[in-house]
Design a protein around this motif. Structure first.
Motif, PDB file in Angstrom:
ATOM      1  N   GLY A 183       0.808  -1.206   0.000  1.00 47.69           N
ATOM      2  CA  GLY A 183       0.000   0.000   0.000  1.00 47.69           C
ATOM      3  C   GLY A 183       0.845   1.261   0.000  1.00 47.69           C
ATOM      4  N   TYR A 184       0.218   2.364  -0.360  1.00 50.66           N
ATOM      5  CA  TYR A 184       0.951   3.628  -0.474  1.00 50.66           C
ATOM      6  C   TYR A 184       1.450   4.106   0.877  1.00 50.66           C
ATOM      7  N   LEU A 185       0.661   3.936   1.919  1.00 50.70           N
ATOM      8  CA  LEU A 185       1.096   4.380   3.236  1.00 50.70           C
ATOM      9  C   LEU A 185       2.321   3.588   3.693  1.00 50.70           C
ATOM     10  N   THR A 186       2.306   2.279   3.451  1.00 52.67           N
ATOM     11  CA  THR A 186       3.467   1.453   3.811  1.00 52.67           C
ATOM     12  C   THR A 186       4.705   1.902   3.063  1.00 52.67           C
ATOM     13  N   ARG A 187       4.553   2.141   1.775  1.00 56.02           N
ATOM     14  CA  ARG A 187       5.702   2.574   0.984  1.00 56.02           C
ATOM     15  C   ARG A 187       6.214   3.934   1.438  1.00 56.02           C
ATOM     16  N   ALA A 188       5.308   4.835   1.770  1.00 56.58           N
ATOM     17  CA  ALA A 188       5.722   6.161   2.222  1.00 56.58           C
ATOM     18  C   ALA A 188       6.495   6.084   3.542  1.00 56.58           C
ATOM     19  N   VAL A 189       6.016   5.256   4.470  1.00 50.66           N
ATOM     20  CA  VAL A 189       6.695   5.121   5.763  1.00 50.66           C
ATOM     21  C   VAL A 189       8.080   4.498   5.582  1.00 50.66           C
ATOM     22  N   VAL A 190       8.161   3.439   4.771  1.00 43.44           N
ATOM     23  CA  VAL A 190       9.452   2.784   4.533  1.00 43.44           C
ATOM     24  C   VAL A 190      10.416   3.747   3.854  1.00 43.44           C
ATOM     25  N   LEU A 191       9.916   4.521   2.895  1.00 41.21           N
ATOM     26  CA  LEU A 191      10.772   5.497   2.221  1.00 41.21           C
ATOM     27  C   LEU A 191      11.302   6.522   3.208  1.00 41.21           C
ATOM     28  N   LEU A 192      10.438   7.017   4.087  1.00 42.06           N
ATOM     29  CA  LEU A 192      10.869   8.003   5.076  1.00 42.06           C
ATOM     30  C   LEU A 192      11.951   7.430   5.991  1.00 42.06           C
ATOM     31  N   LEU A 193      11.756   6.202   6.448  1.00 42.63           N
ATOM     32  CA  LEU A 193      12.751   5.580   7.320  1.00 42.63           C
ATOM     33  C   LEU A 193      14.065   5.330   6.581  1.00 42.63           C
ATOM     34  N   ALA A 194      13.972   4.900   5.316  1.00 39.49           N
ATOM     35  CA  ALA A 194      15.180   4.640   4.525  1.00 39.49           C
ATOM     36  C   ALA A 194      15.964   5.920   4.281  1.00 39.49           C
ATOM     37  N   LEU A 195      15.264   7.009   3.968  1.00 38.20           N
ATOM     38  CA  LEU A 195      15.944   8.285   3.744  1.00 38.20           C
ATOM     39  C   LEU A 195      16.595   8.784   5.028  1.00 38.20           C
TER      40      LEU A 195
END
Length: 265
Positions: A183-195
């Motif tokens: 889902g988009y929310l999951t991807r957004a959270v993972v992206l934020l943590l990765a960055l």
């Protein structure tokens, strides 16, 4: 001259996979044209640029000089691990392959992409761990010093940059079909943590140079990693937001289309 001969031969060997990638993609595009299907020119351009950028980290002056200094190594990391995966993904190679291959072969490819190993590797969390976690292992352990002294290990690490970078980018902003897309929310959270993890790593390199790296050069490389990486990250963020916005628009149109039917019932 004798010293340059083995290097030239190695460059030819290393360039072969990238040349094959260009030829295979071109064959797929030609098959689409023969079947009367149009393939977007910008996808071909993106794939070609991605292959060239990735190859530059293995072959030629940058691929060779990345052993000579940390800043050049960081340039290679940014090109192979961040810029090239973004361009390659924009080329939609899986979509082109599924359209161009024979039906039976395309089905086998589809089943392989739906297998549990593929689902795990293309999920946002494992892909982020492979990508950003691999960087932490490289720069926080003696691995970096070892790869600078061993050509084979250097090639393995650079290949990891390319593959892990592509998997992470495809997990966050997928272009090709994905049977189990997060889902988009999951991807957004993972992206934020990765960055965040990527930025912290760059700052830690600035504060403490990796083994075998001069302090001044480490700080220059860390600044390059931090600021140049932000440019690629910004593109990924904008793309993810655009995909999320389009998805929301489609869901809204579907809800509007089904509402009169529900009201009439």
């Amino acid at each position: 001259m004798h010293d340059h001969a083995p290097a030239a031969g190695l460059d030819l060997v290393l360039a072969l996979p990238f040349a094959l990638a260009l030829v295979a993609y071109a064959v797929g595009v030609m098959l689409q044209r023969q079947r009367g299907r149009r393939w977007p020119w910008f996808r071909s351009a993106a794939w070609t640029a991605g292959v060239v950028v990735a190859a530059a980290g293995f072959v030629g002056p940058l691929g060779t000089d990345a052993h000579a200094g940390f800043v050049l190594h960081m340039w290679a990391h940014l090109m192979v691990g961040m810029v090239a995966p973004l361009l390659l993904l924009a080329g939609a190679p899986v979509t082109l392959a599924l359209r161009s291959l024979h039906v039976d072969t395309a089905r086998r490819l589809s089943r392989m992409l739906s297998s549990w190993p593929a689902r795990v590797l293309t999920a946002p969390v494992p892909a982020a761990v492979l990508n950003v976690g691999g960087l932490w292992v490289l720069y926080s352990t003696p691995l970096f010093e070892a790869m600078q002294q061993n050509m084979l290990l250097h090639l393995v690490v650079m290949s990891h940059f390319l593959i892990a970078g592509y998997l992470f980018t495809a997990a966050i902003i997928p272009v090709d079909p994905a049977p189990h897309r997060a889902g988009y929310l999951t991807r957004a959270v993972v992206l934020l943590l990765a960055l965040t993890a990527h930025g912290i790593l760059a700052k830690s390199i600035y504060a403490r140079a990796p083994l075998g790296v001069d302090v001044i050069e480490a700080r220059s490389g860390a600044m390059l990693m931090f600021y140049a990486g932000d440019i690629v990250d910004a593109i990924i963020i904008v793309t993810l937001c655009a995909q999320w916005y389009r998805h929301g628009g489609r869901m809204l149109r579907r809800a509007s289309a089904t509402k009169p039917v529900a009201d009439a019932a």
